[in-house]
Design a protein around this motif. Structure first.
Motif, PDB file in Angstrom:
ATOM      1  N   GLY A 238       0.818  -1.209   0.000  1.00 51.15           N
ATOM      2  CA  GLY A 238       0.000   0.000   0.000  1.00 51.15           C
ATOM      3  C   GLY A 238       0.849   1.254   0.000  1.00 51.15           C
ATOM      4  N   HIS A 239       1.903   1.246   0.808  1.00 48.08           N
ATOM      5  CA  HIS A 239       2.824   2.384   0.881  1.00 48.08           C
ATOM      6  C   HIS A 239       3.472   2.627  -0.487  1.00 48.08           C
ATOM      7  N   ALA A 240       3.877   1.551  -1.157  1.00 46.04           N
ATOM      8  CA  ALA A 240       4.530   1.679  -2.457  1.00 46.04           C
ATOM      9  C   ALA A 240       3.589   2.269  -3.503  1.00 46.04           C
ATOM     10  N   VAL A 241       2.319   1.858  -3.475  1.00 45.47           N
ATOM     11  CA  VAL A 241       1.342   2.387  -4.427  1.00 45.47           C
ATOM     12  C   VAL A 241       1.132   3.880  -4.200  1.00 45.47           C
ATOM     13  N   LEU A 242       1.029   4.290  -2.961  1.00 42.80           N
ATOM     14  CA  LEU A 242       0.856   5.708  -2.648  1.00 42.80           C
ATOM     15  C   LEU A 242       2.057   6.530  -3.120  1.00 42.80           C
ATOM     16  N   GLU A 243       3.247   6.009  -2.891  1.00 41.09           N
ATOM     17  CA  GLU A 243       4.464   6.719  -3.310  1.00 41.09           C
ATOM     18  C   GLU A 243       4.544   6.797  -4.831  1.00 41.09           C
ATOM     19  N   LEU A 244       4.168   5.734  -5.510  1.00 40.54           N
ATOM     20  CA  LEU A 244       4.216   5.731  -6.969  1.00 40.54           C
ATOM     21  C   LEU A 244       3.203   6.710  -7.558  1.00 40.54           C
ATOM     22  N   ASN A 245       1.999   6.750  -6.983  1.00 42.16           N
ATOM     23  CA  ASN A 245       0.999   7.723  -7.444  1.00 42.16           C
ATOM     24  C   ASN A 245       1.501   9.150  -7.270  1.00 42.16           C
ATOM     25  N   LYS A 246       2.162   9.389  -6.156  1.00 45.87           N
ATOM     26  CA  LYS A 246       2.722  10.721  -5.910  1.00 45.87           C
ATOM     27  C   LYS A 246       3.799  11.044  -6.945  1.00 45.87           C
ATOM     28  N   GLN A 247       4.573  10.047  -7.309  1.00 47.17           N
ATOM     29  CA  GLN A 247       5.702  10.240  -8.224  1.00 47.17           C
ATOM     30  C   GLN A 247       5.250  10.561  -9.636  1.00 47.17           C
ATOM     31  N   ASP A 248       4.226   9.854 -10.133  1.00 47.36           N
ATOM     32  CA  ASP A 248       3.844  10.037 -11.536  1.00 47.36           C
ATOM     33  C   ASP A 248       2.426  10.558 -11.729  1.00 47.36           C
ATOM     34  N   GLY A 249       1.745  10.926 -10.630  1.00 49.21           N
ATOM     35  CA  GLY A 249       0.401  11.472 -10.748  1.00 49.21           C
ATOM     36  C   GLY A 249      -0.658  10.447 -11.064  1.00 49.21           C
ATOM     37  N   GLY A 250      -0.363   9.153 -10.841  1.00 51.11           N
ATOM     38  CA  GLY A 250      -1.304   8.086 -11.144  1.00 51.11           C
ATOM     39  C   GLY A 250      -2.450   7.994 -10.154  1.00 51.11           C
ATOM     40  N   ASN A 251      -3.423   7.167 -10.488  1.00 52.39           N
ATOM     41  CA  ASN A 251      -4.591   6.956  -9.637  1.00 52.39           C
ATOM     42  C   ASN A 251      -4.776   5.474  -9.317  1.00 52.39           C
TER      43      ASN A 251
END
Length: 522
Positions: A401-414
């Motif tokens: 879950g933490h990784a998904v949140l960080e990745l969304n922050k990094q590339d603006g994903g949803n």
């Protein structure tokens, strides 16, 4: 049995019969044995019986590997359903992620109600250590013949996981070198050997680690790696992911055909494969020369690129078509199967302590995976659709879950994450892992404070909360004969909102598996 429930059972029967026929066509099962299994499936009375009968064909004849399948036993007495935990859930707007607390077998059955064929990526880190498997899956490393309990624990869960995956979905499984061969054989049977993508190697000792991290010393070798097995649900469809489409560039940036957009590199879009591939088709060059082969892109994608003058046919317009990548463009990158410099269990433990203001150096969770490792897995699997769903049904401390949140922050994903974890009580977590670690970690990194509104943890000094919302639910049980089940099950947790009780009753009768968990033989 209600009509809709019968329909759901029949669909599973047809799916399993197709798998048996596939095994027969591939020479795994004798036709007589397959016919007998199909006959038994046709007469099965519930879904658990169907899965158990289908499992009789799982004998690993090609490898000589065999284990005695012990499935979850369904006595038809208990319904397992989701109940929202209002105290742990929070709404901050944005994406609503999910955390399910309880046994992951009924959790997966519940997820199938709303997420069948909808999950893009599954990552699991099953408890393969002999001291962390629990009563149902306790592995005896002194037994050199079988690991029946570990494999039996994984088998029905992988069957359900495969149904959850999208057709172009992929599953990753962390495993140590002691169990890798056995677990890979299990994945070969559940997902099909033809859908094997790769065995990734994670170097879990960091280059700059003076402490040795989680290095294990043996008499012969220093073990500083683990494996991550990767399988696609459908390998051909999985190949449409852009990160697997890196062409081979042989030239430097030049304007080979006076394109007004400037200099470009020309890269190969052909690849190895056979005529049965979904991307085998013929291309005719402007000069009339024809090339028939397997391509890295679909015919529709090729036509769109050709219409945009993004295909280079060579100086004489008769060469094998290549794709143009202009000098100011980013191009997709094929990931290596060797993962390094992505953190270690040691650094992941230190990072976790910063979230939990733990200054004593004590471990609150054994062997967590680093965020960067899981982020790399999610990034390489979802970069073509940043609205994908990622599932981890051995969620532990909540790193996925933490990784998904960080990745969304990094590339603006949803991207949305769905985590499932039990609430195992340990010396470090007297209230259980889910309550003491997973939910608290997500609450802190998403909102910037814990449930008691405290904000005094070091992670906040260098990080900004990610935002988004979290829906926490727990697995509950109720007797199948108890009519209050139609009131207690909240259909909104499954994406439904019925206007009348009759529609809700029909839905429950169709969708809910009777999942009384019991180990066969006990």
């Amino acid at each position: 049995m209600e009509r809709n429930e019968l329909q759901s059972l029949q669909e599973l029967k047809e799916e399993e019969k197709i798998k048996i026929l596939d095994r027969t066509n591939n020479g795994i099962l004798e036709k007589e044995n397959a016919d007998f299994l199909i006959k038994l499936i046709d007469n099965a009375e519930n879904k658990t019986e169907v899965l158990k009968i289908s499992a009789l064909g799982m004998t690993y004849k090609r490898t000589g590997f065999h284990f005695d399948v012990r499935l979850e036993k369904n006595e038809g007495q208990t319904i397992r359903y989701l109940k929202k935990n209002e105290n742990l859930s929070f709404d901050q707007g944005g994406i609503t992620h999910k955390l399910i607390i309880g046994d992951n077998y009924p959790a997966l059955l519940n997820l199938l109600i709303n997420y069948k064929n909808k999950i893009k990526v599954i990552y699991i880190d099953p408890p393969y250590g002999k001291d962390h498997l629990g009563a149902f899956a306790q592995t005896n490393y002194n037994n050199a013949i079988t690991r029946d309990n570990l494999l039996s624990m994984l088998y029905p869960r992988l069957i359900l996981a495969r149904q959850l995956l999208k057709d172009d979905g992929v599953i990753f499984c962390s495993i140590d070198d002691r169990n890798q061969a056995y677990v890979k054989c299990l994945f070969d049977e559940v997902f099909g050997e033809g859908n094997f993508v790769s065995t990734l190697i994670w170097r879990k000792i960091e280059e700059n680690s003076s402490s040795g991290g989680t290095m294990k010393i043996t008499k012969n070798f220093r073990k500083d790696h683990e494996f991550i097995i990767c399988y696609a649900k459908n390998y051909d469809l999985f190949l449409t992911n852009k990160f697997l489409e890196l062409p081979n560039f042989e030239n430097e940036y030049k304007n080979l055909d006076n394109d007004p957009r400037g200099e470009f590199k020309a890269g190969s879009i052909s690849m190895k494969g056979n005529k049965n591939s979904l991307k085998y088709y013929e291309i005719e060059t402007p000069s009339g020369k024809k090339y028939s082969r397997v391509w890295r892109i679909t015919k529709e994608e090729f036509q769109a690129l050709d219409d945009d003058n993004r295909i280079y046919y060579g100086k004489n317009k008769d060469s094998v078509p290549q794709i143009k990548i202009f000098i100011n463009e980013e191009r997709p990158v094929t990931p290596t199967s060797f993962f390094e410099n992505l953190g270690s269990s040691f650094s992941a433990g230190e990072y976790l302590n910063k979230i939990f203001k733990n200054d004593k150096g004590e471990s609150i969770f054994s062997n967590p995976k680093p965020v960067d490792l899981i982020k790399r897995i999610c990034e390489t699997s979802t970069n073509t659709n940043q609205n994908d769903i990622i599932l981890d049904f051995f969620a532990g401390s909540g790193t996925t879950g933490h990784a998904v949140l960080e990745l969304n922050k990094q590339d603006g994903g949803n991207r949305q994450f769905i985590l499932v974890t039990n609430n195992e009580i340990t010396d470090s977590n007297p209230n259980g892992i889910a309550l003491d670690v997973t939910s608290k970690r997500l609450k802190r990194i998403m909102s910037g404070e814990c449930y008691d509104e405290s904000k005094d943890f070091k992670w906040l000094e260098k990080n900004t909360p990610y935002g988004d919302s979290l829906e926490v639910s727990e697995i509950q049980s109720i007797a199948s004969s108890d009519h209050s089940v139609f009131e207690k099950i909240d259909e909104k947790l499954y994406g439904k909102d019925f206007e009348n009780i009759h529609d809700k009753i029909e839905w429950i009768c169709k969708e809910f598996e009777l999942t009384c968990r019991k180990i066969e033989g006990e």
